[in-house]
Design an enzyme around this catalytic site. Structure first.
Site, PDB file in Angstrom:
ATOM      1  CG  ASP A  16      71.790  79.052  -2.978  1.00  0.00           C
ATOM      2  OD1 ASP A  16      71.637  79.321  -1.780  1.00  0.00           O
ATOM      3  OD2 ASP A  16      71.356  78.013  -3.504  1.00  0.00           O
ATOM      4  CG  HIS A  58      70.488  77.136   0.876  1.00  0.00           C
ATOM      5  ND1 HIS A  58      70.396  77.261  -0.488  1.00  0.00           N
ATOM      6  CD2 HIS A  58      69.549  76.232   1.227  1.00  0.00           C
ATOM      7  CE1 HIS A  58      69.435  76.470  -0.946  1.00  0.00           C
ATOM      8  NE2 HIS A  58      68.905  75.824   0.074  1.00  0.00           N
ATOM      9  CB  SER A  69      67.431  73.268  -1.529  1.00  0.00           C
ATOM     10  OG  SER A  69      66.669  74.435  -1.520  1.00  0.00           O
TER      11      SER A  69
END
Length: 966
Positions: free
Chosen positions: A687, A722, A882
Site C-alpha cells: 500500500d 490509504h 480497497s
C-alpha cells in the site's frame, strides 16, 4: 470547561455513563498499544468494545431510562469497579466523577503524560477482576438487547416520545399560492398553437420565504420547467401575499409603510405562454421570470439561468431510480426524498399540480450539463383550462352525503360494541335513507394513499407492483379508487416486519392509510387549513425529525438548498462545482471548497458525546486527499467517498458489524491463546505506507517495513492515508497476526514491476501467508505487467494467498488487475447487510465473486493529516473495495489461525486457494438452499445460528475438517 454532573436524576446518571464510557475507551486505547502482557492487552480490547456498546445502547434508550433503572445502575457499578483511582468525594460514583474530571484535564498533555496517567486508572493488576467484569459486561449487553430490542420496539410505542427540536411550523399558504399560480399559467395557454403546455414544478419545503423590504410582503418563488414542444425552459414565478401580522409601535399608531422600490420597467401581461417560450429558445442561458398579481401572469425581466439542464438527455423518474438503480437510494437520500414528497402533499393536495393518479413515475430528476443529477425533484402536469373547470365544479360538490355519514357512524358504533352487522334486521333499515357499502368507503384524500406507496417504495427500494407481486398480491390495472387504500394497506401489512416499528417511515405510512385521521368528528373531510396542519403533525414532522436525528448536519430550514447540492446518482454525495459555475445561491466555489462547503460549519454542531464514537471528519486532512497530485493515487488505491459523506446510520451499522465479528474472535481464539501464537499468520500489506506514531498501530504487530518508491528503504511514512487505513483494519480484524508493510506507491500509480518485487520479497524473505493489495490497474496491457503476472504465479505456487480490490467503477469497467488474475481473490464490496455496493463491479457469471463489507468503514488516519482538536482519535470513515479487501484478508487470517489452534494437522491446507475458497463459500451459505446475494458470495462472521460460527465448535471443526480433506 470540564463537564460537571450534579447527579440529581436519571438524565444525570445517563450522562455519567456516557462520559465514563468515553473516558475509559480512550484510556484503554492508550494502554492497549503499549501493554506487553498479552492477556491484559486482550482484556483491554474487550473493554474498548464494551465501552462502545454501553455508549451506543444507553444513548439509544436514554429517553425512557428512569433514575432507578436497574440496567443503568448496573452499568455505573461495573464502571466503578473497573477504576483503580480513589474516589474524590463520598458520592456513590465518586471514582467515575474523579476519573472523568482528571482525564478531561489531560486532553492538552502530550502522549507520554497521558500514558503515565492512564497506567494508574484501571485495575490492570487484578486479572481475575478484569475477567469477571468482562463477563458481567457481556451479560449486561445481552440483557439490554433482550429487554430493548432494536427492531420491533414494542417498549417504545407507548412510552417513547423523543424530544422534538424546536422548529416553527411551515407556511400553510403555499397551497393557496400554488393554486393561484396554476390558474394564472393555465389562463395564458388558451391559444391556437395546438400544442401541449407541460409544466414540471420543483418540489421543495418552501421553508424559507423572502420578506420583501420594499412593501413588507412575503414572496414565494416557484421554480419550474415549462415546455410547449418538450424543449424545457427554466422558469421562476413570483407570488406575492400580504403578511397577516402588523406590528404596533408604543404610541399605538401603525408605522407608515416604507416607500416601494420602483422597477425601471413595466411588467408585461402574458397572453400566450407559448410565445414567451418560443422567444427564449435563442436565449439558452436565461431564465424566464414571471409574477402573479391579482390573478394575472406578468412577465419580468429574464435573469441568468441557475439550473442548466442537459436537454439531450431524458430525465429519470423516481420510479426508474427505484426499479433500475435502487442502490442510489442511500439512507440519506431516502429520508430527504421522504420529507420533500411529504411536503409535496402538504402544499399541493387538491390542486391541479398533484393529480389523483400521481405516483413515483411522475417525479422527475434532470441531468445537468455537468453530468450531475441533483436531488431536485420535479412533478409533471399539463397546464390546461380543463383543470380550472374541474376545480370550479369540485368546489360546488357536497363533501359527504349526510345519510352516508350517519350510516358510517352507526356501523362504527356496532363494531365498537362487538355486535355483528349480519345480525341486523333488514326491516329496521329505512329504505328512504341513502346507504353505501362499507367496503366502498373511499379514503378522503387519495394523494395521501399515494404518498404511503411512495414511502414504502423508498424505504424498501422496490416498486410497489414488485412488492405486491412478491407477496402474491395481484391487483387489476385500473384500480378502483374505493378499494385502493385497502389494497395498499394489504401490501403494507405484508412488509411491516421489514419496516421497523420505531421508524418514522412506518409511522407515516400507517397515518397516511388511516382514513379516520383525515376526517373531523362528524366523519367529514377536513377543510384545507385543518388538513394542512394535520398532514404536518402526523406525516411531515415525524419524517423531519427522523432525518435530523440521523443526520445532524442537515437542518430543515436549509433542506431545499442542501438537497439541490447532492448528486442523486452518486449516492447523495456533494456536487463539486468548478469556479466558473455557480451554486443555486449564486456563490462561486472551487473544486476543493465545493466538496466541503455544505458540512464544514454543520459538523461543528454535532454533540461532542456522540461525535466521540462517530467523529467529525478532519476537513484539513480531507482537503489534502483531493489535490491533483493525489487524484491518481486515490484511483489506483480505489478510495471511495469522503469521510463526511457517510451518514450516522451507516456508521452505526458498520460498528455493529465489526462488533459481531469481534465476538467470534473472543469466543474461538482468545480463550485458546494465552500467549502470542508460536506460528502467527503473516500478512504483507502492499500500500502507501503507514503512520509510525498512530496509537492504533502501536500494537507490536508490525514486524518489518520497506519502501520501494525511494532510495530510503526505511522511510514508509504514509502521506495520503490509504496505507494507514488498511493496516489499521488488518489490526482490527486479525489482532494476532504479524504485519509486513510494503510501500509500493504514493502520489502516482507504481510501475507493475515494483509491485512484482514487493511480492517476491514478501514470499521469499518475509515468508508471509497472505498478501493484501488494495489497489488496481485498469488493464494488464502495460509495460512491466508481465513481471507482475509472473510474481503472482510464483506466490500462488508457494502457497501464498493473494487478495486484491475489485475496483470502484461499478458497471463501467470490469474487475481491475491484479484482482482479475485467476490466482488472486477478487474482493467486492457490500453494505452492512450484504447488499452490493453501487461502486462494486458487476459479478461475473460462473465465477467466484467474493464480497464483504466495504461501506462506511472506520479506521485510523495519519496523525499529521488530522486536526487532533476536532478528531482526537485520528480516524476517518471510508467506502470502497480497497477497504473490503483488508477485512476479508482479516477473515482469512482468522480461519488460518482457527485451524492452527483447533485443526493443527489440516491447517496447512487452508493456504491452498481452492481450500480457502471452499471454506469461505461455506461461510457465505446460510442454508443448503442459499443462493448468491446480488451475484456475490457475501462473507461475514457472527454468532447467529445460521452462520457457520454460530453453531457448536464440534460442528465447525467437522465441517472445516471435511472441506480440507477433499
Amino acid at each position: 470547561m470540564a463537564p460537571t454532573l450534579a447527579m440529581g436524576g436519571g438524565c444525570d446518571r445517563v450522562d455519567l455513563v456516557l462520559a465514563t464510557s468515553k473516558s475509559i475507551l480512550q484510556i484503554a486505547k492508550v494502554l492497549s498499544g503499549r501493554q506487553t502482557e498479552r492477556e491484559v492487552r486482550k482484556l483491554l480490547r474487550h473493554f474498548i468494545v464494551h465501552c462502545m456498546l454501553v455508549f451506543d445502547q444507553v444513548q439509544r434508550i436514554r429517553t425512557i431510562l428512569v433514575p432507578e433503572n436497574d440496567l443503568l445502575l448496573r452499568a455505573l457499578g461495573l464502571f466503578e469497579s473497573l477504576i483503580a483511582l480513589d474516589a474524590t468525594s463520598n458520592h456513590p460514583y465518586g471514582r467515575q466523577l474523579g476519573l472523568n474530571k482528571r482525564w478531561y484535564a489531560m486532553r492538552t498533555q502530550n502522549a507520554d503524560a497521558k500514558l503515565a496517567f492512564a497506567s494508574h486508572c484501571l485495575v490492570l493488576n487484578q486479572t481475575s477482576t478484569l475477567h469477571a467484569l468482562d463477563e458481567s459486561f457481556n451479560t449486561w449487553e445481552e440483557e439490554v438487547m433482550a429487554r430493548y430490542p432494536e427492531d420491533g420496539l414494542d417498549w417504545s410505542l407507548d412510552d417513547y416520545n423523543p424530544p422534538k427540536e424546536k422548529r416553527p411550523e411551515p407556511s400553510y399558504t403555499i397551497h393557496i399560492a400554488a393554486r393561484l399560480m396554476f390558474k394564472a399559467l393555465a389562463r395564458s395557454t388558451s391559444c391556437e398553437c395546438c400544442t401541449k403546455h407541460d409544466a414540471r414544478l420543483c418540489l421543495r419545503t418552501y421553508r424559507t420565504l423572502d420578506v420583501r423590504q420594499d412593501d413588507d410582503d412575503e414572496t414565494n418563488y416557484f421554480e419550474m420547467l415549462l415546455s410547449s414542444h418538450h424543449d424545457w425552459q427554466e422558469t421562476r414565478v413570483h407570488t406575492i401575499r400580504k403578511r397577516v401580522v402588523r406590528f404596533i409601535v408604543d404610541n399605538g399608531t401603525q408605522p407608515s409603510p416604507p416607500s416601494k422600490k420602483k422597477l425601471d420597467y413595466t411588467p408585461m401581461p402574458v397572453k400566450k405562454l407559448c410565445d414567451q417560450l418560443r422567444k427564449m429558445q435563442a436565449m439558452v442561458s436565461k431564465r424566464l421570470e414571471f409574477k402573479v398579481e391579482n390573478g394575472r401572469l406578468l412577465k419580468l425581466r429574464s435573469e441568468k439561468s441557475k439550473f442548466r439542464i442537459d436537454k439531450r438527455k431524458a430525465p429519470m423518474s423516481l420510479q426508474q431510480f427505484i426499479r433500475e438503480s435502487p442502490r442510489s437510494l442511500t439512507e440519506k437520500t431516502k429520508r430527504i426524498l421522504a420529507v420533500l414528497l411529504s411536503y409535496t402533499v402538504l402544499h399541493l393536495h387538491d390542486t391541479p399540480w398533484l393529480q389523483p393518479s400521481w405516483n413515483s413515475s411522475n417525479i422527475f430528476f434532470f441531468q445537468t450539463l455537468s453530468s450531475n443529477i441533483p436531488l431536485r425533484p420535479f412533478i409533471q402536469t399539463q397546464l390546461t383550462a380543463r383543470d380550472l373547470n374541474d376545480e370550479a365544479q369540485d368546489e360546488q360538490k357536497p363533501q359527504y352525503n349526510a345519510g352516508r355519514v350517519e350510516l358510517e357512524r352507526d356501523l362504527n358504533g356496532l363494531y365498537s360494541n362487538n355486535l355483528d352487522p349480519d345480525d341486523l334486521d333488514p326491516d329496521d333499515l329505512n329504505p328512504d335513507d341513502i346507504y353505501t357499502d362499507p367496503d366502498d368507503i373511499e379514503h378522503p384524500f387519495p394523494s395521501l394513499v399515494t404518498l404511503a406507496i411512495v414511502l414504502m417504495e423508498l424505504y424498501l427500494a422496490a416498486p410497489f407492483d414488485i412488492l405486491a407481486k412478491n407477496r402474491d398480491l395481484h391487483f387489476p390495472d385500473n384500480v378502483d379508487s374505493r378499494t385502493r387504500s385497502l389494497d395498499v394497506a394489504s401490501v403494507f401489512n405484508e412488509y411491516k416486519r421489514e419496516i421497523p416499528q420505531n421508524s418514522q417511515f412506518h409511522y407515516a405510512v400507517e397515518k397516511c392509510l388511516d382514513p379516520r385521521i383525515w376526517e373531523d368528528g362528524n366523519g367529514r373531510k377536513l377543510d384545507d387549513q385543518a388538513l394542512g396542519v394535520r398532514i404536518y403533525e402526523e406525516v411531515v414532522r415525524p419524517l423531519e425529525d427522523e432525518l435530523c436525528n440521523a443526520f445532524d448536519f442537515i437542518k430543515i430550514e436549509e433542506l431545499d438548498a442542501t438537497a439541490e447540492n447532492l448528486d442523486f446518482r452518486s449516492w447523495g454525495q456533494a456536487i463539486y462545482q468548478h469556479e466558473e459555475d455557480t451554486s443555486s445561491r449564486g456563490t462561486p466555489v472551487s473544486l476543493t471548497e465545493g466538496m466541503f462547503s455544505i458540512q464544514r460549519h454543520d459538523w461543528a454542531r454535532i454533540n461532542d458525546s456522540v461525535s466521540y464514537c462517530f467523529p467529525s471528519p478532519d476537513l484539513e486532512s480531507s482537503r489534502h486527499s483531493v489535490t491533483s497530485s493525489k487524484y491518481l493515487a486515490a484511483k489506483f488505491y480505489d478510495d471511495e467517498k469522503p469521510s463526511d459523506s457517510h451518514s450516522r446510520l451507516e456508521m452505526e451499522d458498520y460498528m455493529q458489524w465489526r462488533l459481531k465479528h469481534q465476538a467470534v474472535l473472543r469466543k474461538f481464539i482468545d480463550p485458546f491463546l494465552k500467549h502470542p501464537p508460536a506460528n502467527p499468520v503473516k500478512i504483507a500489506v502492499l500500500d502507501s505506507g503507514v503512520d509510525d506514531i498512530h496509537m492504533s498501530l502501536d500494537t507490536g504487530q508490525i514486524k518489518l517495513k520497506r519502501n520501494w518508491t525511494t532510495t530510503n528503504k526505511k522511510d514508509v511514512a504514509d502521506n495520503i492515508g490509504h496505507g494507514t487505513f488498511t493496516a489499521s483494519l488488518l489490526i482490527d480484524y486479525a489482532p494476532d497476526s504479524d504485519l509486513f508493510i510494503a510501500k509500493i506507491a504514493e502520489g502516482i500509480p507504481s510501475p507493475p514491476e515494483v509491485v512484482a518485487q514487493a511480492i517476491r520479497t514478501a514470499v521469499d524473505e518475509w515468508k508471509v501467508d497472505i498478501i493484501s493489495m488494495s489497489f488496481g490497474y485498469p488493464t494488464n496491457q502495460m509495460e512491466g505487467y508481465a513481471q507482475l503476472e509472473s510474481a503472482i504465479l510464483y506466490a500462488y505456487s508457494k502457497g501464498v494467498l493473494l487478495f486484491a480490490a475489485a475496483s470502484n467503477s461499478g458497471a463501467n469497467l470490469d474487475r481491475a488487475y491484479p484482482a482479475r488474475d485467476p490466482h488472486v481473490f477478487c474482493v467486492h464490496s457490500t453494505d452492512s447487510n450484504g447488499n452490493r455496493s453501487k461502486f462494486s463491479p458487476t459479478p461475473l457469471s460462473q465465477e467466484f465473486n467474493l464480497a464483504t463489507i466495504g461501506e462506511a468503514v472506520e479506521s485510523a488516519w495519519p496523525v499529521k493529516l488530522c486536526n487532533t482538536e476536532t478528531n482526537p482519535r485520528c480516524v476517518q470513515w471510508k467506502s470502497g473495495t480497497s477497504f473490503a479487501t483488508p477485512i476479508l484478508v482479516g477473515i482469512a487470517a482468522f480461519l488460518i489461525q482457527y485451524a492452527r489452534i483447533h485443526l493443527p494437522d489440516k491447517a496447512h491446507m487452508l493456504k491452498r486457494q481452492e481450500k480457502m475458497k471452499s471454506v469461505l463459500l461455506k461461510i457465505s451459505d446460510k442454508t443448503q438452499q442459499s443462493i448468491a446475494r446480488d451475484g456475490y458470495s457475501y462473507i461475514a462472521l457472527n454468532l447467529f445460528a445460521d452462520n457457520l460460527f454460530g453453531k457448536s465448535k464440534a460442528f465447525i471443526d467437522e465441517t472445516i475438517g471435511e472441506l480440507l480433506k477433499r
